[in-house]
Design a protein around this motif. Structure first.
Motif, mmCIF file in Angstrom:
data_model
loop_
_atom_site.group_PDB
_atom_site.id
_atom_site.type_symbol
_atom_site.label_atom_id
_atom_site.label_comp_id
_atom_site.label_asym_id
_atom_site.label_seq_id
_atom_site.Cartn_x
_atom_site.Cartn_y
_atom_site.Cartn_z
ATOM 1 N N PRO A 177 65.258 -32.445 60.861
ATOM 2 C CA PRO A 177 64.802 -31.224 61.501
ATOM 3 C C PRO A 177 64.170 -30.258 60.502
ATOM 4 C CG PRO A 177 67.157 -31.103 61.133
ATOM 5 C CD PRO A 177 66.716 -32.469 60.686
ATOM 6 N N VAL A 178 63.436 -29.290 61.025
ATOM 7 C CA VAL A 178 62.846 -28.247 60.186
ATOM 8 C C VAL A 178 63.648 -26.956 60.313
ATOM 9 C CG1 VAL A 178 60.766 -26.886 59.722
ATOM 10 C CG2 VAL A 178 60.567 -29.299 60.400
ATOM 11 N N GLY B 75 69.731 -29.781 73.909
ATOM 12 C CA GLY B 75 69.901 -29.291 72.551
ATOM 13 C C GLY B 75 70.167 -30.352 71.506
ATOM 14 N N GLY B 76 71.092 -30.052 70.615
ATOM 15 C CA GLY B 76 71.506 -31.008 69.590
ATOM 16 C C GLY B 76 70.504 -31.162 68.468
ATOM 17 N N ASP B 77 70.379 -32.388 67.975
ATOM 18 C CA ASP B 77 69.456 -32.737 66.894
ATOM 19 C C ASP B 77 68.834 -34.091 67.234
ATOM 20 O OD1 ASP B 77 68.145 -32.929 64.365
ATOM 21 O OD2 ASP B 77 69.795 -34.204 63.650
ATOM 22 N N PRO B 78 67.510 -34.135 67.417
ATOM 23 C CA PRO B 78 66.507 -33.122 67.091
ATOM 24 C C PRO B 78 66.160 -32.179 68.231
ATOM 25 C CG PRO B 78 65.392 -35.122 67.710
ATOM 26 C CD PRO B 78 66.868 -35.419 67.805
ATOM 27 N N GLY B 79 66.788 -32.343 69.410
ATOM 28 C CA GLY B 79 66.380 -31.576 70.576
ATOM 29 C C GLY B 79 66.422 -30.080 70.413
ATOM 30 N N GLY B 80 67.297 -29.591 69.530
ATOM 31 C CA GLY B 80 67.427 -28.155 69.331
ATOM 32 C C GLY B 80 66.556 -27.592 68.228
ATOM 33 N N ASP B 81 65.666 -28.406 67.689
ATOM 34 C CA ASP B 81 64.745 -27.962 66.635
ATOM 35 C C ASP B 81 63.350 -27.847 67.239
ATOM 36 O OD1 ASP B 81 63.338 -27.487 64.231
ATOM 37 O OD2 ASP B 81 63.180 -29.640 63.819
ATOM 38 N N PHE C 266 53.880 -39.223 66.858
ATOM 39 C CA PHE C 266 53.829 -38.111 67.821
ATOM 40 C C PHE C 266 54.740 -36.972 67.381
ATOM 41 C CE2 PHE C 266 51.862 -41.401 70.306
ATOM 42 C CZ PHE C 266 50.980 -40.726 71.130
ATOM 43 N N VAL C 267 55.910 -37.306 66.894
ATOM 44 C CA VAL C 267 56.827 -36.261 66.414
ATOM 45 C C VAL C 267 56.189 -35.498 65.251
ATOM 46 C CG1 VAL C 267 59.108 -35.790 65.446
ATOM 47 C CG2 VAL C 267 58.841 -37.592 67.159
ATOM 48 N N ALA C 268 55.550 -36.225 64.353
ATOM 49 C CA ALA C 268 54.926 -35.607 63.185
ATOM 50 C C ALA C 268 53.825 -34.623 63.589
ATOM 51 C CB ALA C 268 54.356 -36.672 62.262
ATOM 52 N N THR C 269 53.042 -34.991 64.597
ATOM 53 C CA THR C 269 51.987 -34.093 65.066
ATOM 54 C C THR C 269 52.580 -32.785 65.566
ATOM 55 O OG1 THR C 269 50.514 -35.924 65.653
ATOM 56 C CG2 THR C 269 50.154 -33.828 66.782
ATOM 57 N N HIS C 270 53.673 -32.867 66.292
ATOM 58 C CA HIS C 270 54.329 -31.659 66.805
ATOM 59 C C HIS C 270 54.901 -30.832 65.661
ATOM 60 C CE1 HIS C 270 57.147 -29.213 69.252
ATOM 61 N NE2 HIS C 270 56.299 -29.449 70.240
ATOM 62 N N ILE C 271 55.509 -31.489 64.682
ATOM 63 C CA ILE C 271 56.037 -30.767 63.518
ATOM 64 C C ILE C 271 54.915 -30.019 62.812
ATOM 65 C CG2 ILE C 271 56.997 -31.061 61.198
ATOM 66 C CD1 ILE C 271 58.710 -33.352 62.310
ATOM 67 N N ASN C 272 53.812 -30.713 62.566
ATOM 68 C CA ASN C 272 52.703 -30.117 61.815
ATOM 69 C C ASN C 272 52.083 -28.910 62.502
ATOM 70 O OD1 ASN C 272 52.413 -31.525 59.353
ATOM 71 N ND2 ASN C 272 51.503 -33.282 60.392
ATOM 72 N N GLN C 273 52.101 -28.908 63.838
ATOM 73 C CA GLN C 273 51.369 -27.870 64.567
ATOM 74 C C GLN C 273 52.254 -26.859 65.286
ATOM 75 O OE1 GLN C 273 47.847 -29.164 66.727
ATOM 76 N NE2 GLN C 273 47.932 -31.175 65.755
ATOM 77 N N SER D 170 60.829 -30.579 65.610
ATOM 78 C CA SER D 170 60.977 -32.033 65.807
ATOM 79 C C SER D 170 61.579 -32.397 67.151
ATOM 80 C CB SER D 170 61.833 -32.629 64.682
ATOM 81 O OG SER D 170 63.126 -32.050 64.657
ATOM 82 N N SER D 171 61.576 -31.467 68.112
ATOM 83 C CA SER D 171 62.199 -31.713 69.418
ATOM 84 C C SER D 171 61.684 -32.952 70.153
ATOM 85 C CB SER D 171 62.061 -30.475 70.310
ATOM 86 O OG SER D 171 60.718 -30.079 70.429
ATOM 87 N N PRO D 172 60.411 -33.395 69.975
ATOM 88 C CA PRO D 172 59.990 -34.625 70.659
ATOM 89 C C PRO D 172 60.755 -35.870 70.211
ATOM 90 C CG PRO D 172 58.074 -33.356 69.976
ATOM 91 C CD PRO D 172 59.269 -32.726 69.317
ATOM 92 N N GLY D 173 61.540 -35.764 69.150
ATOM 93 C CA GLY D 173 62.346 -36.899 68.721
ATOM 94 C C GLY D 173 63.353 -37.324 69.766
ATOM 95 N N ASP D 174 63.796 -36.393 70.610
ATOM 96 C CA ASP D 174 64.654 -36.732 71.742
ATOM 97 C C ASP D 174 63.751 -37.103 72.909
ATOM 98 O OD1 ASP D 174 66.248 -36.616 74.132
ATOM 99 O OD2 ASP D 174 67.724 -35.405 73.056
ATOM 100 N N PRO D 175 63.868 -38.332 73.438
ATOM 101 C CA PRO D 175 62.946 -38.768 74.498
ATOM 102 C C PRO D 175 62.964 -37.906 75.762
ATOM 103 C CG PRO D 175 64.040 -40.657 73.518
ATOM 104 C CD PRO D 175 64.735 -39.436 72.974
ATOM 105 N N MET D 176 64.020 -37.107 75.956
ATOM 106 C CA MET D 176 64.039 -36.231 77.129
ATOM 107 C C MET D 176 62.947 -35.175 77.049
ATOM 108 S SD MET D 176 65.639 -36.185 79.962
ATOM 109 C CE MET D 176 65.635 -35.121 81.407
ATOM 110 N N PHE D 177 62.420 -34.957 75.862
ATOM 111 C CA PHE D 177 61.303 -34.029 75.666
ATOM 112 C C PHE D 177 60.175 -34.308 76.649
ATOM 113 C CE2 PHE D 177 57.125 -33.134 73.955
ATOM 114 C CZ PHE D 177 57.228 -31.875 73.382
ATOM 115 N N TRP D 178 59.859 -35.592 76.862
ATOM 116 C CA TRP D 178 58.679 -35.945 77.656
ATOM 117 C C TRP D 178 58.865 -35.603 79.121
ATOM 118 C CZ3 TRP D 178 55.059 -36.448 74.302
ATOM 119 C CH2 TRP D 178 55.369 -36.936 73.024
ATOM 120 N N LEU D 179 60.051 -35.803 79.664
ATOM 121 C CA LEU D 179 60.323 -35.436 81.049
ATOM 122 C C LEU D 179 60.344 -33.922 81.207
ATOM 123 C CD1 LEU D 179 61.349 -38.454 80.821
ATOM 124 C CD2 LEU D 179 62.943 -37.859 82.665
ATOM 125 N N HIS D 180 60.883 -33.243 80.203
ATOM 126 C CA HIS D 180 60.927 -31.783 80.226
ATOM 127 C C HIS D 180 59.516 -31.201 80.216
ATOM 128 C CE1 HIS D 180 61.890 -27.673 79.451
ATOM 129 N NE2 HIS D 180 61.632 -27.714 78.155
#
Length: 390
Positions: A219-220, A300-306, A107-114, A309-319
């Motif tokens: 991160p990218v 924020g942080g890493d990966p949340g601030g990128d 899932f993270v890779a899909t977000h990075i790619n697109q 690759s931000s979906p790498g932080d599980p809080m991404f999904w609630l956000h």
């Protein structure tokens, strides 16, 4: 001596209880009232448009709930399912995502790619709606999760995110702040305006359910200003194992993620989805984060601030469940006028210049789900979906 020891214990316990009980959620009444009225509107709209044999109705749809309304058992079930996804083997070909080690990484890779074609674009809201739903489906089908993606009503924690039930580091949280690590301001916006002042974290997250996870991709375009946080190999798709870092920022959340911010976004941008989704994502040339960027840089942080690759932080999904909820509330204020609205182009902030997006454009999640036209993703009670928010 015994009495003195008990006294010291009692004093320490009182301080601990005081610290725990100090957090008070802010009111989200304004936005919640819009949501309630929207649900009534949706029920009336469904009644007027009902067709025989229609499989999804509000009464048989499932409900996404706010994180703090879940029981401890429900919270644990969700975080355990996310951890399960991090242990399931990747299905992405190594030739495409050499660094992927888990289904979560897929899932993270899909977000990075697109990333450059799903932000500041016509498909931003629909793409992320389908993305969150597909992850939710994977949690249920592959990890035995019986619930649904919860959402983070930002306004509740806007003035004290660090001590909130989302980030307090308890077993019932989405893990806590990073340990303190010296760092400079975070250049969150591409314009360099309004950098985030260094907070109390910046280092590895060592509390809560996700304290031991490995971030494998990205991160990218890292924003956490620490010497070791540098772009990962192969444009973020190479193997780059590291801890998850956070620098939780009340400076961000108290300015862009209050209940008033969300209410004003919905109430003051009703005529055109272009301004609704643009203000939501941020007006970077004005140093304005918006609720979308503000939510990401609350932790924020890493990966949340990128952004990649931000979906790498599980809080991404609630956000992003809350992002979807806000779109849902906006749509439900005037369903006939807003349900099928789409605006903007197919490249990030129209760079490079590109054609306008259409409802016939498809959302493609790579190896995670089949492509679906945007026209099938505009309603949460049709197409592949059958859910509401409470």
């Amino acid at each position: 001596m015994l009495f003195a020891g008990v006294s010291r214990w009692a004093s320490s316990a009182a301080l601990l209880v005081g610290a725990v009980s100090a957090y008070t959620p802010a009111s989200t009444a304004q936005t919640d009232q819009l949501a309630a009225q929207g649900l009534v509107n949706l029920y009336n709209w469904e009644t007027a448009h009902y067709t025989r044999g229609q499989s999804c109705q509000i009464n048989n749809g499932y409900v996404r709930q706010e994180w703090t309304n879940l029981t401890q058992t429900q919270k644990t079930a969700f975080t355990d399912a996310v951890l399960c996804m991090m242990k399931k083997p990747s299905i992405s070909p190594k030739s495409v995502v050499p660094g992927a080690r888990s289904r979560y990484d897929d899932f993270v890779a899909t977000h990075i790619n697109q990333t450059l074609t799903i932000h500041g674009t016509a498909n931003f809201l629909a793409w992320h709606r389908y993305y969150v739903y597909t992850f939710e489906t994977a949690l249920r089908n592959e990890c035995g999760y019986n619930g649904y993606i919860p959402y983070w009503n930002w306004g509740k924690s806007a003035f004290d995110p660090i001590n909130s039930p989302y980030f307090d580091g308890s077993a019932g949280s989405m893990s806590g702040n990073g340990v303190y690590e010296a760092h400079n301001a975070t250049e969150a916006l591409p314009t360099g305006l309004n950098p985030v002042p260094p907070g109390q974290g910046g280092g590895c997250v060592k509390t809560g359910p996700f304290k031991s996870i490995s971030i494998n991709l990205g991160p990218v375009a890292p924003t956490l200003a620490e010497p070791e946080v540098t772009p990962g190999p192969m444009m973020g798709l190479g193997y780059n194992p590291r801890c998850m870092k956070r620098d939780i920022s009340p400076w961000v959340s108290s300015q862009w993620n209050t209940d008033a911010d969300t209410y004003n976004l919905i109430a003051n941008n009703g005529s055109n989805i272009y301004w609704f989704q643009t203000i939501m994502q941020g007006l970077f040339d004005q140093g304005f984060y918006g609720v979308h960027t503000g939510g990401h840089f609350t932790f924020g942080g890493d990966p949340g601030g990128d952004i990649f690759s931000s979906p790498g932080d599980p809080m991404f999904w609630l956000h992003h469940a809350q992002i979807d909820r806000v779109w849902w509330i906006w749509q439900n204020q005037n369903i006939d006028a807003r349900l099928n609205q789409i605006s903007a182009t197919i490249t990030i902030n129209n760079q490079p210049p590109s054609r306008n997006g259409t409802l016939q454009d498809t959302v493609n999640l790579g190896f995670n789900a089949p492509p679906v036209p945007i026209s099938n993703l505009v309603s949460t009670i049709s197409g592949p979906f059958c859910y509401i928010y409470l």
